[in-house]
Design a protein around this motif. Structure first.
Motif, PDB file in Angstrom:
ATOM      1  N   VAL A 114     -17.354   3.282  11.023  1.00 25.11           N
ATOM      2  CA  VAL A 114     -18.502   2.588  10.426  1.00 25.11           C
ATOM      3  C   VAL A 114     -18.074   1.840   9.162  1.00 25.11           C
ATOM      4  N   THR A 115     -17.208   2.464   8.377  1.00 29.67           N
ATOM      5  CA  THR A 115     -16.781   1.849   7.119  1.00 29.67           C
ATOM      6  C   THR A 115     -15.937   0.598   7.341  1.00 29.67           C
ATOM      7  N   ASP A 116     -15.218   0.545   8.448  1.00 28.29           N
ATOM      8  CA  ASP A 116     -14.416  -0.643   8.745  1.00 28.29           C
ATOM      9  C   ASP A 116     -15.312  -1.808   9.143  1.00 28.29           C
ATOM     10  N   VAL A 117     -16.365  -1.513   9.877  1.00 28.17           N
ATOM     11  CA  VAL A 117     -17.337  -2.561  10.217  1.00 28.17           C
ATOM     12  C   VAL A 117     -17.942  -3.117   8.934  1.00 28.17           C
TER      13      VAL A 117
ATOM     14  N   ALA B  15     -19.739   6.311  -0.875  1.00 28.89           N
ATOM     15  CA  ALA B  15     -21.065   6.085  -0.296  1.00 28.89           C
ATOM     16  C   ALA B  15     -21.350   4.601  -0.135  1.00 28.89           C
ATOM     17  N   ASP B  16     -20.940   3.793  -1.128  1.00 27.21           N
ATOM     18  CA  ASP B  16     -21.139   2.342  -1.032  1.00 27.21           C
ATOM     19  C   ASP B  16     -20.387   1.754   0.156  1.00 27.21           C
ATOM     20  N   ALA B  17     -19.255   2.365   0.486  1.00 27.04           N
ATOM     21  CA  ALA B  17     -18.450   1.874   1.602  1.00 27.04           C
ATOM     22  C   ALA B  17     -18.969   2.364   2.957  1.00 27.04           C
ATOM     23  N   GLY B  18     -19.920   3.290   2.942  1.00 27.03           N
ATOM     24  CA  GLY B  18     -20.488   3.777   4.197  1.00 27.03           C
ATOM     25  C   GLY B  18     -20.055   5.156   4.601  1.00 27.03           C
ATOM     26  N   PHE B  19     -19.200   5.800   3.788  1.00 22.83           N
ATOM     27  CA  PHE B  19     -18.794   7.167   4.123  1.00 22.83           C
ATOM     28  C   PHE B  19     -19.958   8.127   3.880  1.00 22.83           C
ATOM     29  N   VAL B  20     -19.948   9.202   4.627  1.00 20.09           N
ATOM     30  CA  VAL B  20     -20.922  10.271   4.445  1.00 20.09           C
ATOM     31  C   VAL B  20     -20.265  11.333   3.567  1.00 20.09           C
ATOM     32  N   GLY B  21     -21.066  12.023   2.769  1.00 19.32           N
ATOM     33  CA  GLY B  21     -20.539  13.042   1.874  1.00 19.32           C
ATOM     34  C   GLY B  21     -19.868  14.173   2.620  1.00 19.32           C
TER      35      GLY B  21
END
Length: 279
Positions: free
Chosen positions: A215-218, A271-277
């Motif tokens: 998701v973060t790469d997208v 989090a800004d990049a889309g990673f989940v905690g």
């Protein structure tokens, strides 16, 4: 400890008979660390600048899916630690782990897989236990506008599509295999890439109709691609552990970097990049 050699770092990806025929590409990630380690982070081929008095180098091995986050944190860390040069070596987690086992020099290892971190743990190379600091999941990536009308994971098995995935030896490829097993849907990719950024690049350059990336790469590709979420991705959520190496030349800096990544500032950037905690 075994001698670290370029030949150990640059090796072909093993072909996966189940997915024949596939175009197997060479893993060339490891060569970069030798260039970076010797040139203070410069990969331009120009002569490296002479370090000033008291200059220190912190070498961080990190999964390629962490590229945007760690590059942003690098600037913050260097601003807070005058005279410190953070050298980031990105690549497939499994490749980086093998480089460390073969004696590759590093202070910190951040993996996109607990399994690859276990390789380093089992080799007795860590100072303390690794800490999981983020999670990620796969998403389908296509050209903007989704011209092939892909709606879900099952569509990737369509024979008219040129699909690319990560090689099964690396975490993003292992996640694909988990989803295939869970769904009973087997893909026939035209290429298995050495890391997730290479997979993304095949789609952004028009050399594939679709791929499976994080998701973060997208998110990092912005308007250059379109992401399609699919529920089966929950079958293969990826944990990201980080750890300090027992042989770290800059152990104090390594612990400070790890604290930055796992602390409030790091969590905000992740989090800004889309990673989940972390779980």
């Amino acid at each position: 400890m075994p001698q670290f050699r370029i030949a150990d770092a640059v090796r072909p990806v093993a072909e996966t008979p189940r997915r024949n025929p596939v175009k197997v590409r060479l893993l060339a990630v490891g060569a970069a660390v030798l260039v970076l380690a010797g040139c203070g982070g410069s990969a331009t081929g120009s002569a490296p600048a002479e370090p000033g008095p008291g200059a220190r180098t912190l070498t961080v091995f990190a999964a390629s899916s962490l590229t945007d986050v760690f590059t942003e944190l690098e600037a913050r860390f260097e601003a807070a630690e005058p005279g410190v040069d953070v050298v980031l070596n990105y690549g497939a987690s499994s490749d980086l782990a093998q480089q460390l086992v073969n004696g590759g020099p590093a202070d910190v290892f951040a993996s996109a897989s607990t399994a690859t971190m276990t390789t380093v743990v089992d080799a007795g190379l860590l100072d303390g236990e690794p800490t999981v600091f983020a999670r990620n999941r796969l998403e389908i990536v296509t050209a903007p506008g989704n011209p092939e009308g892909i709606t879900g994971f099952a569509d990737l098995a369509r024979p008219d599509l040129q699909v690319v995935v990560c090689a099964p030896q690396v975490p993003c490829g292992a996640a694909v295999e988990k989803i295939e097993t869970a769904t009973g849907i087997t893909l026939a990719p035209v290429s298995e890439e050495p890391d997730v950024r290479s997979t993304l690049g095949r789609v952004t350059t028009g050399n594939a109709d679709a791929g499976l990336v994080y998701v973060t790469d997208v998110a990092s590709a912005g308007g250059a691609v379109e992401g399609i979420a699919f529920p089966e991705a929950d079958q293969a959520v990826t944990d990201y552990p980080i750890a300090v190496l027992a042989s770290a030349p800059q152990a104090e800096l390594a612990r400070a970097w790890t604290a930055l990544v796992t602390g409030a500032d790091g969590r905000a950037v992740l989090a800004d990049a889309g990673f989940v905690g972390a779980p």
